[in-house]
Motif scaffolding. Structure first.
Motif, mmCIF file in Angstrom:
data_model
loop_
_atom_site.group_PDB
_atom_site.id
_atom_site.type_symbol
_atom_site.label_atom_id
_atom_site.label_comp_id
_atom_site.label_asym_id
_atom_site.label_seq_id
_atom_site.Cartn_x
_atom_site.Cartn_y
_atom_site.Cartn_z
ATOM 1 N N LYS A 190 0.797 -1.227 0.000
ATOM 2 C CA LYS A 190 0.000 0.000 0.000
ATOM 3 C C LYS A 190 0.838 1.289 0.000
ATOM 4 C CE LYS A 190 -4.208 -1.693 2.161
ATOM 5 N NZ LYS A 190 -5.157 -1.513 3.274
ATOM 6 N N CYS A 191 2.130 1.175 0.214
ATOM 7 C CA CYS A 191 2.986 2.353 0.282
ATOM 8 C C CYS A 191 3.214 2.921 -1.124
ATOM 9 C CB CYS A 191 4.326 2.015 0.927
ATOM 10 S SG CYS A 191 5.397 3.446 1.143
ATOM 11 N N VAL A 192 2.911 4.216 -1.274
ATOM 12 C CA VAL A 192 3.108 4.872 -2.570
ATOM 13 C C VAL A 192 4.166 5.977 -2.498
ATOM 14 C CG1 VAL A 192 0.770 4.396 -3.380
ATOM 15 C CG2 VAL A 192 1.233 6.544 -2.204
ATOM 16 N N ARG A 193 4.552 6.357 -1.298
ATOM 17 C CA ARG A 193 5.478 7.476 -1.133
ATOM 18 C C ARG A 193 6.105 7.418 0.256
ATOM 19 N NH1 ARG A 193 5.819 12.186 -3.313
ATOM 20 N NH2 ARG A 193 3.973 11.916 -4.603
ATOM 21 N N ILE A 194 7.299 8.002 0.370
ATOM 22 C CA ILE A 194 7.921 8.187 1.682
ATOM 23 C C ILE A 194 8.122 9.674 1.922
ATOM 24 C CG2 ILE A 194 9.105 5.962 1.728
ATOM 25 C CD1 ILE A 194 11.739 7.604 1.114
ATOM 26 N N VAL A 195 8.094 10.051 3.189
ATOM 27 C CA VAL A 195 8.490 11.394 3.604
ATOM 28 C C VAL A 195 9.442 11.189 4.780
ATOM 29 C CG1 VAL A 195 7.768 13.640 4.454
ATOM 30 C CG2 VAL A 195 6.278 12.388 2.899
#
Length: 129
Positions: free
Chosen positions: A85-90
């Protein structure tokens, strides 16, 4: 009056493990110094570059997982790659905090606290291209 002052001072002090009286303020000061030392030890590496890496931004909401300390962008991105489900990191480079984001995150922001602390973001979809 001297006895009253002595009683007040005794209340401010507590016994350490050895039975010696220590000042509570000194104890708090030492604990604060230990926390500062831990912060100094965090060495974060911004080891990824390119058009997919966005600096000074945050994408509020949609948090899947927060990892308190990560040593590099690539390690954080690797964690995201393992989560469907991960689409991006910050990432917060000052603390090393890695935040995995789902598609439910809000639009890009430069006004959040994380963005102001130099938040770095990478989109998983962008990196695949």
């Amino acid at each position: 009056r001297k006895k009253e002052k002595k009683k007040k001072n005794d209340k401010k002090k507590e016994k350490d493990g050895k039975g010696n009286k220590t000042d509570k303020k000194d104890k708090k000061k030492k604990e604060g110094e230990k926390k500062d030392e831990k912060k100094e030890r965090i060495k974060f590496k911004a080891d990824m570059e390119g058009k997919c890496v966005k600096n000074g931004v945050d994408y509020p909401g949609g948090t899947i997982k927060t990892i308190k300390h990560t040593s590099s962008l690539s390690k954080c991105f690797s964690r995201c790659s393992k989560v469907r489900k991960c689409v991006r990191i910050v990432v917060c480079p000052t603390s090393g905090k890695c935040i995995l984001k789902s598609k439910e995150h809000k639009p890009k922001s430069t006004s959040t606290k994380l963005a102001k602390f130099g938040g770095i973001s990478i989109s998983k979809l962008c990196e695949k291209r």
